[in-house]
Design a protein around this motif. Structure first.
Motif, PDB file in Angstrom:
ATOM      1  N   MET A 275       0.828  -1.201   0.000  1.00  0.00           N
ATOM      2  CA  MET A 275       0.000   0.000   0.000  1.00  0.00           C
ATOM      3  C   MET A 275       0.869   1.261   0.000  1.00  0.00           C
ATOM      4  SD  MET A 275      -3.101  -0.995  -0.162  1.00  0.00           S
ATOM      5  CE  MET A 275      -3.964   0.492   0.303  1.00  0.00           C
ATOM      6  N   GLN A 276       1.937   1.220   0.787  1.00  0.00           N
ATOM      7  CA  GLN A 276       2.841   2.359   0.853  1.00  0.00           C
ATOM      8  C   GLN A 276       3.469   2.643  -0.502  1.00  0.00           C
ATOM      9  OE1 GLN A 276       6.780   2.157   2.954  1.00  0.00           O
ATOM     10  NE2 GLN A 276       5.740   3.481   4.428  1.00  0.00           N
ATOM     11  N   THR A 277       3.854   1.574  -1.203  1.00  0.00           N
ATOM     12  CA  THR A 277       4.453   1.743  -2.526  1.00  0.00           C
ATOM     13  C   THR A 277       3.461   2.342  -3.505  1.00  0.00           C
ATOM     14  OG1 THR A 277       5.956  -0.128  -2.178  1.00  0.00           O
ATOM     15  CG2 THR A 277       5.552   0.560  -4.448  1.00  0.00           C
ATOM     16  N   LEU A 278       2.225   1.860  -3.485  1.00  0.00           N
ATOM     17  CA  LEU A 278       1.197   2.389  -4.387  1.00  0.00           C
ATOM     18  C   LEU A 278       0.935   3.860  -4.120  1.00  0.00           C
ATOM     19  CD1 LEU A 278      -1.360  -0.582  -4.454  1.00  0.00           C
ATOM     20  CD2 LEU A 278       0.333   0.050  -6.182  1.00  0.00           C
ATOM     21  N   ALA A 279       0.939   4.226  -2.847  1.00  0.00           N
ATOM     22  CA  ALA A 279       0.729   5.634  -2.497  1.00  0.00           C
ATOM     23  C   ALA A 279       1.865   6.495  -3.031  1.00  0.00           C
ATOM     24  CB  ALA A 279       0.602   5.789  -0.983  1.00  0.00           C
ATOM     25  N   LEU A 280       3.088   6.013  -2.893  1.00  0.00           N
ATOM     26  CA  LEU A 280       4.239   6.753  -3.403  1.00  0.00           C
ATOM     27  C   LEU A 280       4.195   6.863  -4.925  1.00  0.00           C
ATOM     28  CD1 LEU A 280       7.162   5.373  -1.197  1.00  0.00           C
ATOM     29  CD2 LEU A 280       6.251   7.697  -1.199  1.00  0.00           C
ATOM     30  N   VAL A 281       3.785   5.795  -5.572  1.00  0.00           N
ATOM     31  CA  VAL A 281       3.686   5.821  -7.040  1.00  0.00           C
ATOM     32  C   VAL A 281       2.654   6.841  -7.483  1.00  0.00           C
ATOM     33  CG1 VAL A 281       2.978   4.495  -9.059  1.00  0.00           C
ATOM     34  CG2 VAL A 281       4.513   3.467  -7.370  1.00  0.00           C
ATOM     35  N   ARG A 282       1.494   6.870  -6.815  1.00  0.00           N
ATOM     36  CA  ARG A 282       0.455   7.841  -7.176  1.00  0.00           C
ATOM     37  C   ARG A 282       0.933   9.274  -6.948  1.00  0.00           C
ATOM     38  NH1 ARG A 282      -3.135   4.090  -4.673  1.00  0.00           N
ATOM     39  NH2 ARG A 282      -3.004   5.316  -2.729  1.00  0.00           N
ATOM     40  N   GLU A 283       1.599   9.506  -5.829  1.00  0.00           N
ATOM     41  CA  GLU A 283       2.058  10.849  -5.508  1.00  0.00           C
ATOM     42  C   GLU A 283       3.140  11.326  -6.476  1.00  0.00           C
ATOM     43  OE1 GLU A 283       3.398  10.703  -1.512  1.00  0.00           O
ATOM     44  OE2 GLU A 283       1.406  10.259  -0.662  1.00  0.00           O
ATOM     45  N   ASN A 284       3.947  10.407  -6.945  1.00  0.00           N
ATOM     46  CA  ASN A 284       5.076  10.776  -7.806  1.00  0.00           C
ATOM     47  C   ASN A 284       4.858  10.383  -9.264  1.00  0.00           C
ATOM     48  OD1 ASN A 284       7.438  11.629  -5.810  1.00  0.00           O
ATOM     49  ND2 ASN A 284       6.408   9.869  -4.878  1.00  0.00           N
ATOM     50  N   MET A 285       3.608  10.173  -9.638  1.00  0.00           N
ATOM     51  CA  MET A 285       3.307   9.769 -11.014  1.00  0.00           C
ATOM     52  C   MET A 285       3.838  10.755 -12.060  1.00  0.00           C
ATOM     53  SD  MET A 285       2.184   7.412 -12.890  1.00  0.00           S
ATOM     54  CE  MET A 285       1.312   6.367 -11.714  1.00  0.00           C
ATOM     55  N   PRO A 286       3.734  12.093 -11.853  1.00  0.00           N
ATOM     56  CA  PRO A 286       4.293  13.016 -12.862  1.00  0.00           C
ATOM     57  C   PRO A 286       5.777  12.780 -13.110  1.00  0.00           C
ATOM     58  CG  PRO A 286       2.846  14.201 -11.368  1.00  0.00           C
ATOM     59  CD  PRO A 286       3.016  12.821 -10.796  1.00  0.00           C
ATOM     60  N   LEU A 287       6.546  12.541 -12.036  1.00  0.00           N
ATOM     61  CA  LEU A 287       7.976  12.290 -12.198  1.00  0.00           C
ATOM     62  C   LEU A 287       8.221  10.974 -12.928  1.00  0.00           C
ATOM     63  CD1 LEU A 287      10.931  12.977 -11.661  1.00  0.00           C
ATOM     64  CD2 LEU A 287      10.694  11.941  -9.390  1.00  0.00           C
ATOM     65  N   LEU A 288       7.461   9.958 -12.595  1.00  0.00           N
ATOM     66  CA  LEU A 288       7.615   8.668 -13.275  1.00  0.00           C
ATOM     67  C   LEU A 288       7.269   8.782 -14.755  1.00  0.00           C
ATOM     68  CD1 LEU A 288       6.115   6.219 -10.623  1.00  0.00           C
ATOM     69  CD2 LEU A 288       8.508   6.401 -11.318  1.00  0.00           C
ATOM     70  N   LEU A 289       6.242   9.567 -15.079  1.00  0.00           N
ATOM     71  CA  LEU A 289       5.859   9.746 -16.482  1.00  0.00           C
ATOM     72  C   LEU A 289       6.936  10.514 -17.248  1.00  0.00           C
ATOM     73  CD1 LEU A 289       2.033  10.514 -16.187  1.00  0.00           C
ATOM     74  CD2 LEU A 289       3.142   8.387 -16.913  1.00  0.00           C
ATOM     75  N   ILE A 290       7.557  11.492 -16.578  1.00  0.00           N
ATOM     76  CA  ILE A 290       8.667  12.213 -17.216  1.00  0.00           C
ATOM     77  C   ILE A 290       9.807  11.238 -17.522  1.00  0.00           C
ATOM     78  CG2 ILE A 290      10.495  13.907 -16.816  1.00  0.00           C
ATOM     79  CD1 ILE A 290       8.450  15.571 -15.259  1.00  0.00           C
ATOM     80  N   GLY A 291      10.122  10.390 -16.542  1.00  0.00           N
ATOM     81  CA  GLY A 291      11.179   9.402 -16.756  1.00  0.00           C
ATOM     82  C   GLY A 291      10.836   8.401 -17.835  1.00  0.00           C
ATOM     83  N   LEU A 292       9.586   7.931 -17.853  1.00  0.00           N
ATOM     84  CA  LEU A 292       9.174   6.965 -18.871  1.00  0.00           C
ATOM     85  C   LEU A 292       9.214   7.595 -20.261  1.00  0.00           C
ATOM     86  CD1 LEU A 292       8.098   4.159 -19.512  1.00  0.00           C
ATOM     87  CD2 LEU A 292       5.780   5.019 -19.091  1.00  0.00           C
ATOM     88  N   ARG A 293       8.780   8.842 -20.352  1.00  0.00           N
ATOM     89  CA  ARG A 293       8.833   9.534 -21.646  1.00  0.00           C
ATOM     90  C   ARG A 293      10.272   9.664 -22.134  1.00  0.00           C
ATOM     91  NH1 ARG A 293       6.666  15.583 -21.851  1.00  0.00           N
ATOM     92  NH2 ARG A 293       8.567  15.826 -20.574  1.00  0.00           N
ATOM     93  N   ALA A 294      11.184  10.010 -21.225  1.00  0.00           N
ATOM     94  CA  ALA A 294      12.597  10.125 -21.604  1.00  0.00           C
ATOM     95  C   ALA A 294      13.151   8.780 -22.058  1.00  0.00           C
ATOM     96  CB  ALA A 294      13.407  10.666 -20.421  1.00  0.00           C
ATOM     97  N   THR A 295      12.766   7.699 -21.364  1.00  0.00           N
ATOM     98  CA  THR A 295      13.222   6.357 -21.746  1.00  0.00           C
ATOM     99  C   THR A 295      12.740   5.992 -23.140  1.00  0.00           C
ATOM    100  OG1 THR A 295      13.409   5.510 -19.489  1.00  0.00           O
ATOM    101  CG2 THR A 295      12.980   3.903 -21.216  1.00  0.00           C
ATOM    102  N   LEU A 296      11.448   6.211 -23.405  1.00  0.00           N
ATOM    103  CA  LEU A 296      10.881   5.845 -24.707  1.00  0.00           C
ATOM    104  C   LEU A 296      11.445   6.726 -25.819  1.00  0.00           C
ATOM    105  CD1 LEU A 296       7.158   5.202 -23.690  1.00  0.00           C
ATOM    106  CD2 LEU A 296       8.973   3.524 -24.078  1.00  0.00           C
ATOM    107  N   LEU A 297      11.620   8.019 -25.537  1.00  0.00           N
ATOM    108  CA  LEU A 297      12.188   8.915 -26.554  1.00  0.00           C
ATOM    109  C   LEU A 297      13.631   8.541 -26.865  1.00  0.00           C
ATOM    110  CD1 LEU A 297      11.909  11.393 -28.351  1.00  0.00           C
ATOM    111  CD2 LEU A 297      12.581  12.814 -26.398  1.00  0.00           C
ATOM    112  N   LEU A 298      14.389   8.229 -25.820  1.00  0.00           N
ATOM    113  CA  LEU A 298      15.781   7.810 -26.012  1.00  0.00           C
ATOM    114  C   LEU A 298      15.847   6.521 -26.820  1.00  0.00           C
ATOM    115  CD1 LEU A 298      18.728   8.446 -25.357  1.00  0.00           C
ATOM    116  CD2 LEU A 298      18.437   7.240 -23.185  1.00  0.00           C
ATOM    117  N   ALA A 299      14.943   5.580 -26.518  1.00  0.00           N
ATOM    118  CA  ALA A 299      14.904   4.320 -27.258  1.00  0.00           C
ATOM    119  C   ALA A 299      14.507   4.550 -28.710  1.00  0.00           C
ATOM    120  CB  ALA A 299      13.925   3.355 -26.586  1.00  0.00           C
ATOM    121  N   LEU A 300      13.556   5.441 -28.950  1.00  0.00           N
ATOM    122  CA  LEU A 300      13.100   5.716 -30.313  1.00  0.00           C
ATOM    123  C   LEU A 300      14.204   6.346 -31.148  1.00  0.00           C
ATOM    124  CD1 LEU A 300      10.849   5.803 -32.419  1.00  0.00           C
ATOM    125  CD2 LEU A 300      10.141   8.014 -31.465  1.00  0.00           C
TER     126      LEU A 300
END
Length: 236
Positions: free
Chosen positions: A1-26
């Motif tokens: 539950m604690q992990t899910l809460a942290l993921v929800r709170e930091n979702m914008p940062l995770l999305l920024i990181g995921l976008r950078a990963t996918l753009l770098l891969a592309l």
């Protein structure tokens, strides 16, 4: 539950990181594909000097550890008066490495086509570029596709090395969340956050593998329905 809460709170940062990963891969995939097609094709031509130069490039960037290549580009570029940001430095390093591996895949795919196909194309009066474009590359595609999908998965996984030079990609974003939680909340959610990162990488690579297998089946069906483009001269 604690992990899910942290993921929800930091979702914008995770999305920024995921976008950078996918753009770098592309970016890496596009540049690696261009390098791979060019050098892989050159490695199958008759002039020995061309083949030696292509083989030299492939061996150099396949034998040097990828992280060493990235570090050399990132820290070496300022010495040449061309300082690079972390993202382009990582993209260049990944592209040089990916291009070397792609070239070897393309070379093997072209070599897998029967020698008689090339001879038949020559007998029909096709120019060299027509032989590759109309005969060799289309037939090599089925052999190249599975290995190239594997290379794409490796590229996606290798984007995490960008974190070592400052790229805020997906793994780096996860690390920032862990550091922030440790300092501000007094907890260490490393296992949970890195598990989320692991599952995300697994999901992306699994989707790519599934799409590749589906495309392979479609190519196989299309190949079976078509009549052979030209006779095999070795059978004459």
């Amino acid at each position: 539950m604690q992990t899910l809460a942290l993921v929800r709170e930091n979702m914008p940062l995770l999305l920024i990181g995921l976008r950078a990963t996918l753009l770098l891969a592309l970016v890496t995939l596009l540049v690696s594909t261009i390098i791979g097609i060019v050098l892989g094709t050159l490695a199958t031509l008759r002039p020995p000097l061309v083949r030696i130069l292509a083989a030299f490039y492939v061996e150099v960037f396949r034998d040097i550890p990828l992280i060493v290549t990235i570090f050399t580009i990132f820290f070496g570029a300022p010495l040449l008066g061309m300082p690079l940001e972390p993202f382009p430095a990582t993209a260049i390093g990944l592209s040089l490495w990916g291009g070397a591996n792609g070239a070897e895949i393309v070379r093997g795919g072209i070599r897998s086509v029967s020698k008689g196909q090339r001879e038949a194309a020559t007998a029909l009066g096709l120019r060299l570029w027509q032989t590759y474009l109309l005969v060799l590359w289309p037939q090599a595609l089925r052999a190249v596709l599975p290995a190239y999908t594997g290379l794409l998965a490796l590229i996606i996984q290798s984007t995490s090395l960008g974190a070592l030079v400052g790229v805020t990609e997906f793994l780096k974003a996860g690390g920032l969340i862990i550091e922030r939680s440790t300092v501000m909340l007094g907890i260490n959610p490393a296992f949970g956050i890195y598990s989320v990162v692991l599952l995300t990488y697994f999901a992306i690579c699994s989707i790519l593998t599934a799409l590749s297998r589906r495309l392979e089946r479609r190519l196989a069906v299309g190949h079976d329905r078509r009549a052979p483009a030209m006779p095999d001269a070795s059978a004459v």
